[in-house]
Design a protein around this motif. Structure first.
Motif, PDB file in Angstrom:
ATOM      1  N   UNK A 149       0.818  -1.221   0.000  1.00 43.57           N
ATOM      2  CA  UNK A 149       0.000   0.000   0.000  1.00 43.57           C
ATOM      3  C   UNK A 149       0.848   1.265   0.000  1.00 43.57           C
ATOM      4  N   UNK A 150       2.157   1.129   0.097  1.00 45.01           N
ATOM      5  CA  UNK A 150       3.061   2.285   0.065  1.00 45.01           C
ATOM      6  C   UNK A 150       3.388   2.693  -1.372  1.00 45.01           C
ATOM      7  N   UNK A 151       3.512   1.732  -2.254  1.00 45.22           N
ATOM      8  CA  UNK A 151       3.879   2.035  -3.637  1.00 45.22           C
ATOM      9  C   UNK A 151       2.902   1.433  -4.649  1.00 45.22           C
ATOM     10  N   UNK A 152       1.839   0.826  -4.157  1.00 47.28           N
ATOM     11  CA  UNK A 152       0.735   0.321  -4.977  1.00 47.28           C
ATOM     12  C   UNK A 152       1.204  -0.630  -6.075  1.00 47.28           C
ATOM     13  N   UNK A 153       2.007  -1.584  -5.664  1.00 44.01           N
ATOM     14  CA  UNK A 153       2.427  -2.664  -6.550  1.00 44.01           C
ATOM     15  C   UNK A 153       2.583  -3.926  -5.710  1.00 44.01           C
ATOM     16  N   UNK A 154       2.781  -5.025  -6.378  1.00 46.37           N
ATOM     17  CA  UNK A 154       3.012  -6.290  -5.672  1.00 46.37           C
ATOM     18  C   UNK A 154       4.501  -6.458  -5.384  1.00 46.37           C
ATOM     19  N   UNK A 155       4.797  -7.169  -4.296  1.00 45.08           N
ATOM     20  CA  UNK A 155       6.185  -7.397  -3.916  1.00 45.08           C
ATOM     21  C   UNK A 155       6.888  -8.323  -4.894  1.00 45.08           C
ATOM     22  N   UNK A 156       8.190  -8.164  -4.927  1.00 47.83           N
ATOM     23  CA  UNK A 156       9.079  -9.086  -5.634  1.00 47.83           C
ATOM     24  C   UNK A 156       9.676 -10.009  -4.578  1.00 47.83           C
ATOM     25  N   UNK A 157       9.976 -11.260  -4.933  1.00 49.35           N
ATOM     26  CA  UNK A 157      10.606 -12.152  -3.954  1.00 49.35           C
ATOM     27  C   UNK A 157      11.884 -11.534  -3.378  1.00 49.35           C
ATOM     28  N   UNK A 158      12.020 -11.659  -2.056  1.00 51.42           N
ATOM     29  CA  UNK A 158      13.199 -11.166  -1.360  1.00 51.42           C
ATOM     30  C   UNK A 158      13.068  -9.766  -0.777  1.00 51.42           C
ATOM     31  N   UNK A 159      11.967  -9.070  -1.047  1.00 52.51           N
ATOM     32  CA  UNK A 159      11.804  -7.722  -0.498  1.00 52.51           C
ATOM     33  C   UNK A 159      11.481  -7.773   0.988  1.00 52.51           C
ATOM     34  N   UNK A 160      11.952  -6.766   1.728  1.00 50.50           N
ATOM     35  CA  UNK A 160      11.664  -6.633   3.156  1.00 50.50           C
ATOM     36  C   UNK A 160      10.370  -5.839   3.298  1.00 50.50           C
ATOM     37  N   UNK A 161       9.394  -6.462   3.961  1.00 50.36           N
ATOM     38  CA  UNK A 161       8.080  -5.854   4.127  1.00 50.36           C
ATOM     39  C   UNK A 161       7.617  -6.010   5.565  1.00 50.36           C
ATOM     40  N   UNK A 162       6.476  -5.406   5.851  1.00 50.37           N
ATOM     41  CA  UNK A 162       5.830  -5.564   7.157  1.00 50.37           C
ATOM     42  C   UNK A 162       4.331  -5.635   6.935  1.00 50.37           C
ATOM     43  N   UNK A 163       3.668  -6.408   7.753  1.00 52.49           N
ATOM     44  CA  UNK A 163       2.211  -6.458   7.778  1.00 52.49           C
ATOM     45  C   UNK A 163       1.794  -5.671   9.008  1.00 52.49           C
ATOM     46  N   UNK A 164       1.123  -4.533   8.778  1.00 50.19           N
ATOM     47  CA  UNK A 164       0.747  -3.643   9.872  1.00 50.19           C
ATOM     48  C   UNK A 164      -0.759  -3.419   9.862  1.00 50.19           C
ATOM     49  N   UNK A 165      -1.272  -3.006  10.997  1.00 51.81           N
ATOM     50  CA  UNK A 165      -2.676  -2.657  11.115  1.00 51.81           C
ATOM     51  C   UNK A 165      -2.839  -1.187  10.742  1.00 51.81           C
ATOM     52  N   UNK A 166      -3.787  -0.916   9.854  1.00 54.51           N
ATOM     53  CA  UNK A 166      -3.978   0.436   9.328  1.00 54.51           C
ATOM     54  C   UNK A 166      -5.458   0.788   9.386  1.00 54.51           C
ATOM     55  N   UNK A 167      -5.751   2.011   9.814  1.00 58.04           N
ATOM     56  CA  UNK A 167      -7.126   2.505   9.912  1.00 58.04           C
ATOM     57  C   UNK A 167      -7.304   3.661   8.923  1.00 58.04           C
TER      58      UNK A 167
END
Length: 156
Positions: free
Chosen positions: A40-58
Motif C-alpha cells: 500500500x506504500x507504492x501500490x504494486x506487488x512485492x518481488x521475492x526477497x523484499x523486506x516488508x511488514x504487515x501492519x494494522x492500518x485505519x
C-alpha cells in the motif's frame, strides 16, 4: 487517461506505521520469499526477497483526522503490507491491483458508508459512478475475498 488518482498511504503515515501501527503494535519486518503481496506504500506487488511488514492500518480514521469527520462505528482497521523501509512510492498512473473483482466503497464527508459497488476491475467509470453522487467524499477500493483496504480515491 486516468481521471481519478489511486492514493497510496502517505509517506508521513508510513513513517508512523513503521514505528507503531494503528493498533499500537511495533512493526515487525520480514522477508517476502514468494512475492506477490500488495504493497500500500507504492501500490504494486512485492518481488521475492523484499523486506516488508504487515501492519494494522485505519484508513478512515486517518482521513477523518485530516477532515474533522466522525466516522464512529465505521472506523475500522485492518492488515496492510508496506515496505519495511522508506520507498519511492508509486511509479505510474492507472489503478493498481486491477486483475480481480474489487469493491468500490463510498463514504460521506462525515465518514459514513454510503454503499458500495462490486466491479470487475477499478476504472474511471466506477469512480465516476461513485462520485456522481454529490454526497460521496471518499472511495475505498477493497479486495473482495478478505475486504482488505487497497487504496483510496478522493473527490477532486
Amino acid at each position: 487517461m486516468t481521471t481519478y488518482t489511486a492514493r497510496p498511504i502517505a509517506p508521513s503515515v508510513l513513517k508512523e506505521l513503521r514505528t507503531a501501527d494503528d493498533a499500537g503494535r511495533p512493526m515487525t519486518a520480514l522477508t517476502d520469499d514468494e512475492g506477490g503481496a500488495p504493497l500500500r506504500c507504492c501500490l504494486r506487488r512485492t518481488e521475492p526477497g523484499e523486506r516488508i511488514a504487515l501492519v494494522s492500518y485505519a484508513p478512515l480514521r486517518r482521513w477523518a483526522a485530516e477532515t474533522g469527520a466522525e466516522p464512529g462505528a465505521y472506523d475500522e482497521q485492518g492488515p496492510v503490507f508496506i515496505h519495511a523501509e522508506e520507498c519511492p512510492g508509486p511509479d505510474g498512473d492507472g489503478y493498481p491491483f486491477d486483475k480481480a473483482h474489487r469493491t468500490v466503497r463510498r463514504y460521506s464527508a462525515d465518514g459514513r458508508i454510503l454503499g458500495g459497488e462490486l466491479v470487475d476491475a477499478p476504472d474511471d467509470a466506477a469512480f465516476r459512478n461513485a462520485f456522481d453522487d454529490p454526497s460521496v467524499a471518499l472511495v475505498h477500493v477493497r479486495a473482495v475475498e478478505y475486504g482488505c483496504f487497497l487504496y483510496e480515491v478522493r473527490r477532486g
